[in-house]
Design a protein around this motif. Structure first.
Motif, PDB file in Angstrom:
ATOM      1  N   PHE B  20       2.277  10.730  -3.238  1.00  0.00           N
ATOM      2  CA  PHE B  20       3.078   9.653  -3.817  1.00  0.00           C
ATOM      3  C   PHE B  20       2.887   8.361  -3.047  1.00  0.00           C
ATOM      4  O   PHE B  20       2.671   7.300  -3.600  1.00  0.00           O
ATOM      5  N   LYS B  21       3.013   8.499  -1.733  1.00  0.00           N
ATOM      6  CA  LYS B  21       2.930   7.318  -0.878  1.00  0.00           C
ATOM      7  C   LYS B  21       1.507   6.763  -0.886  1.00  0.00           C
ATOM      8  O   LYS B  21       1.313   5.547  -0.911  1.00  0.00           O
ATOM      9  N   THR B  24       1.012   4.977  -4.116  1.00  0.00           N
ATOM     10  CA  THR B  24       1.693   3.680  -4.057  1.00  0.00           C
ATOM     11  C   THR B  24       0.832   2.673  -3.323  1.00  0.00           C
ATOM     12  O   THR B  24       0.631   1.546  -3.772  1.00  0.00           O
ATOM     13  N   ILE B  61       7.265  -4.613  -1.796  1.00  0.00           N
ATOM     14  CA  ILE B  61       5.894  -4.160  -1.532  1.00  0.00           C
ATOM     15  C   ILE B  61       4.860  -4.885  -2.399  1.00  0.00           C
ATOM     16  O   ILE B  61       3.673  -4.827  -2.135  1.00  0.00           O
ATOM     17  N   PRO B 234       8.955   5.050 -10.252  1.00  0.00           N
ATOM     18  CA  PRO B 234       8.310   3.924  -9.585  1.00  0.00           C
ATOM     19  C   PRO B 234       6.799   3.896  -9.813  1.00  0.00           C
ATOM     20  O   PRO B 234       6.214   2.823  -9.996  1.00  0.00           O
ATOM     21  N   LEU B 238       4.577   0.837 -11.252  1.00  0.00           N
ATOM     22  CA  LEU B 238       3.462   0.241 -10.498  1.00  0.00           C
ATOM     23  C   LEU B 238       2.174   0.298 -11.316  1.00  0.00           C
ATOM     24  O   LEU B 238       1.433  -0.674 -11.404  1.00  0.00           O
TER      25      LEU B 238
END
Lengths: 334, 373
Positions: B20-21, B24, B61, B234, B238
């Motif tokens: 996930f990170k 992102t 971000i 999210p 994105l």
């Protein structure tokens, strides 16, 4: 015809005497209560903790408990988190006329089981009956008294940078389950309130670890609100990580459907603990031995002592402020 | 042939938290590359997007020169002062009981809110499911009730279902106030006003599930602007923002759907049929935008007998008092929440002066709760 609570039950006359002698004593009998004096009379020594609470939950019966057991555990929990062993509680019933007597019996039986289970005695009480539509089935007001052993009193310990934030288990269950129940949704057996007596693990924990610096049960307002209370009380910045917060799948699903963040949802058997970093892992290992805290987890830490603020590192890696609950998410859930 | 292009995001949701990170980071880097040093303004119409953008701190971000503006997509927020004042007068003049949904009771009209009315002892009931209104009316046959229906296309089918049931049961003491609003006409009004120069639009996910991507096509072509419909995770947003930027930069316009899990070209026909069984299109009064033709729903002839405005006409004229709240400007994207003089001072979620601070989907509340750095 089903027997109902009538206005006259609260008038102080014959019917009320019958209610007290037959019903209350049947379930709650103990030497202090049995005296039936205007006040409970007993001797205690040491440092005492004294608390009060009111229970106005709808529905009064739910999976995992009912308003009776909730009022016993809720009161005992408020005592246990400050390190007090709960001893005596008072119960004051405000009953709306028309409550089926069998429901009152069910509640009394549940109070009896809950209080016996955790060794507290109901030592005094009161009953008032209000007219139909002037209440909502039954409200219970309680008070509780407990004794704090010196080693369990954490109040003077200094909360500081690097201390860890622990939750004692999966969060958000009571609030989200009650919400689903009120929506009339049919739910599986696993979907239920987490109600329980937190003293079962908090008191032994305090006996074994001097590094416990703060304990609070995360009821209304949820974990997020307790963290903000801690931030303001000690003027510290706290950072927690979304990925670390233990949450059951059904809670995540329900929170998605209802748009309610589990961090703001009420718990009835979970505490937030601030503990010294050096004992953190031992504390977790210790908590895992108890049924109610088997999923205890470190979710974050105190990062500065400069200003009162709580941050959440989100699951995508961004960081934002985590405010306390503003306004209402759900009226009357505990 | 449909010009709607589709991208499959379904495979993206089995990721573990580390991936996930990573995802992102990768997509944010790509977005930064696309944006460069140019300035772009994109608007999310939907209040849930507003809330999630703030909840996941996406602004923090994303590049600063990519501005995410919130639009009028919070159904509670766009309820006009006049309508709250009308309900209050309705209760005071005719002693009707009010049945409504959560947030709306705290929305201030120009004089008071419904929760104030409730504290005065008036019968104001908040339900979670509109079908509960039927039970309330049946249990109180000598009192008249008004069910206040708010919400966009997403919520209307549920209320249409309730109205069909009210009619089937022949209830004579339950009436309806339709404050429903339709989103495409409001989008047109915003684009017509030219108050804010928008480069692209984050299309609403839930509304589009009902009305379909086709509902946005004419607008996209007429105003030569790209719409990308997005989900609410999210990573949905994105990815959607990335696609939207690509379209902006390539000067492409049209409608693209990145929320394939839920949104179809035609929308949900069953839900649409249900809506128009009960309602017909009318004008509606939007807070901040005023009266927009064809942007509302009123009961059709078959259900007219339940229209509270016809059954209980008011004797007094409603005069709306002007307040310092700039919710209307916020809803048009003309100012950001913190540019209102009341924001976080006189106006907080615990003491809201306007609906944008009341609703969890309101942009003022989202900014206050998540972005007060």
């Amino acid at each position: 015809m089903e027997k109902l609570v009538l206005l006259s039950y609260g008038s102080g006359g014959e019917l009320m005497r019958e209610l007290i002698e037959k019903d209350y004593l049947k379930y709650l009998s103990n030497p202090i209560l049995d005296e039936l004096l205007d006040s409970a009379v007993f001797e205690l020594s040491g440092k005492l903790a004294f608390t009060t609470d009111s229970y106005v939950i709808t529905p009064i019966f739910f999976k995992g408990g009912d308003i009776g057991s909730l009022s016993v555990y809720g009161t005992a929990n408020d005592l246990a988190v400050v390190g007090a062993k709960p001893l005596f509680i008072s119960l004051s019933f405000i009953i709306e006329e028309g409550l089926p007597i069998k429901d009152l019996h069910k509640i009394l039986e549940s109070i009896s089981n809950a209080s016996k289970g955790i060794n507290v005695n109901v030592v005094t009480g009161d009953t008032k009956v209000v007219e139909k539509n002037k209440g909502d089935k039954i409200f219970i007001n309680t008070a509780g008294i407990g004794v704090i052993e010196p080693n369990r009193d954490w109040r003077s310990r200094k909360v500081d940078v690097d201390d860890v934030v622990i939750v004692s288990g999966d969060i958000g269950e009571h609030g989200l389950y009650i919400m689903l129940e009120r929506l009339g949704m049919k739910t599986d057996e696993i979907v239920k309130s987490d109600m329980g007596y937190v003293g079962s693990f908090v008191l032994p924990l305090l006996d074994n670890f001097e590094g416990i610096k703060f304990v609070r049960d995360a009821t209304r307002g949820g974990v997020a609100t307790v963290l903000n209370e801690i931030a303001y009380k000690y003027n510290v910045e706290i950072e927690i990580e979304e990925d670390l917060i233990p949450t059951k799948d059904w809670v995540l699903q329900a929170s998605e459907i209802l748009g309610i963040d589990p961090l703001y949802s009420a718990n009835e058997g979970k505490v937030v603990i601030i503990a010294d970093k050096s004992q953190a892992q031992d504390i977790i290992n210790f908590l895992k031995k108890f049924e109610l805290s088997a999923n205890a987890t470190i979710i974050g830490k105190i990062i500065t002592n400069k200003k009162p603020r709580v941050y959440l590192l989100t699951k995508i890696g961004s960081r934002r402020i985590l405010e306390s609950l503003k306004g209402d998410i759900l009226p009357r859930i505990c | 042939m449909s010009l709607v292009k589709t991208i499959n995001l379904n495979s993206m949701f089995n990721y573990d938290s580390q991936s996930f990170k990573l995802f992102t980071k990768e997509i944010v880097d790509k977005i930064k590359e696309l944006v460069g040093d140019k300035e772009y303004v994109i608007m999310e119409f939907c209040g849930t997007h507003t809330h999630e953008i703030s909840r996941y701190a996406l602004r923090s971000i994303l590049p600063k020169n990519l501005e995410l503006r919130s639009g009028p997509g919070c159904p509670v927020c766009v309820t006009a002062e006049e309508d709250i004042d009308y309900i209050i007068n309705l209760v005071l003049e005719n002693d009707l009981g009010v049945i409504t949904f959560g947030d709306i009771v705290n929305v201030p009209g120009s004089v008071a809110s419904l929760s104030y009315l409730r504290a005065m002892g008036k019968d104001v009931k908040v339900v979670y499911n509109p079908m509960e209104s039927i039970k309330i009316a049946e249990n109180n046959l000598n009192k008249n009730y008004v069910l206040v229906g708010i919400g966009f296309e997403t919520t209307v089918p549920m209320l249409a279902h309730t109205l069909i049931n009210i009619k089937q049961k022949g209830l004579k003491n339950l009436f309806y106030l339709s404050l429903h609003k339709l989103t495409p006409p409001a989008t047109i009004a915003l684009l017509n006003s030219n108050e804010v120069k928008l480069d692209g639009i984050i299309g609403p996910g839930h509304v589009s599930t009902i009305i379909g991507t086709k509902a946005w096509e004419d607008i996209a072509y007429k105003y030569k602007i790209p719409f990308v419909i997005m989900g609410f995770e999210p990573q949905d947003m994105l990815f959607g923002i990335y696609v939207l930027l690509e379209k902006i930069i390539n000067k492409e316009y049209g409608v693209w759907n990145t929320y394939l899990r839920s949104v179809r070209y035609e929308g949900n026909k069953t839900a649409l049929d249900l809506i128009f069984k009960v309602f017909r299109i009318s004008s509606a009064n939007w807070r901040g935008l005023g009266i927009i033709p064809d942007s509302g729903l009123e009961l059709n002839d078959e259900f007219k007998e339940y229209d509270v405005k016809l059954r209980f006409p008011l004797t007094k004229e409603i005069k709306v008092r002007k307040t310092a709240c700039r919710c209307g400007d916020v809803l048009r994207g003309a100012i950001k929440p913190y540019e209102c003089p009341l924001f976080a001072k006189a106006c907080k979620p615990s003491s809201p002066k306007g609906p944008c601070m009341v609703s969890s989907e309101g942009s003022c509340a989202a900014y206050y709760l998540y972005e007060m750095n």
